[in-house]
Design an enzyme around this catalytic site. Sequence first.
Site, PDB file in Angstrom:
ATOM      1  N   ASN A 298       0.995  -0.770  -0.304  1.00  0.00           N
ATOM      2  CA  ASN A 298      -0.011   0.506   0.122  1.00  0.00           C
ATOM      3  C   ASN A 298       0.305   1.101   0.029  1.00  0.00           C
ATOM      4  O   ASN A 298       2.379   1.148  -0.089  1.00  0.00           O
ATOM      5  CB  ASN A 298      -1.270   0.013   1.214  1.00  0.00           C
ATOM      6  N   ARG A 299       0.517   1.927  -0.145  1.00  0.00           N
ATOM      7  CA  ARG A 299       0.962   3.576   0.049  1.00  0.00           C
ATOM      8  C   ARG A 299       1.321   4.424   1.190  1.00  0.00           C
ATOM      9  O   ARG A 299       2.195   5.372   1.436  1.00  0.00           O
ATOM     10  CB  ARG A 299      -0.281   4.511  -1.368  1.00  0.00           C
TER      11      ARG A 299
END
Length: 243
Positions: free
Chosen positions: A34-35
Amino acid sequence: SLAPVAAGPLAGRTVVVTAGGTREPLDPVRYLGNRSSGKQGVALALEAAAAGAQVHLIAGVMDIQAPVEQPNLSVERIETADQLQAAVLTAAEDADVLLMAAAVADFKPADYAAAKIKKTDDGASPVITLQRNPDILADTVQRRAQQHRGPKVIVGFAAETGDASTDPLELAQQKLARKGCELLVLNKVGENLVFGQDTTEIYILAADHVQQKLGETQAEHVAGSKQEAAAAVVARAAQLLRS
Ligand code: CTP
Ligand code: CA
């Protein structure tokens, strides 16, 4: 000579911070990620250390370097949600505060392929089956209730966009109740907001049981740098510890 005794609102306290994102392996060369940049979590760890706490930072995958270890700041690196769970389980037992800023993958590949997944001649695409990861925050709250030990102040973090029918604050309020923690820090997210940025806009929501004790109802709103947001969260946690 004697080491100076830490001063500050969290002197003598132990704070566990989780930061960054988890990475869930699919095969030896691929993962689901994820970011999360890790910036908010690292800012929290530094603020808690500056407030005099003994800080243990459990860091997943981050865009930034982990802070340099100091006598009152230790750093542990993890990659998967399962590893994070094990690390939190151990560290939280003797902690006063748990700041759960990590972006934990909700799902992981159900099967890890020991050999790299290859394309096949028939042109078919593989189907990746996912399974749920543990909810580390909710589990920690539950374990505290069962074992009568664990952090007095547990803080969750949520990034919400809201949707056509639901306001982010409303979603956060529901999430706070579901998780059972003391505070929930809401990031309102939209395009280009929050992820990787140095500035942020947060609301600090207090659970019903906290509001009853402190006699307050308003969510605290902070807009500024992630460091300023972290300072507000740490101040709030310290206030709750004292109450
Ligand atoms: N969290 C956790 N374990 C998980 C997922 C989330 O401990 N498996 C923690 C996060 O670190 C965060 C809080 O729970 O502090 C809220 O995360 P969020 O992803 O917003 O909550 P979810 O319950 O996963 O809800 P959603 O379906 O909206 O993602
Ligand atoms: Ca989630």
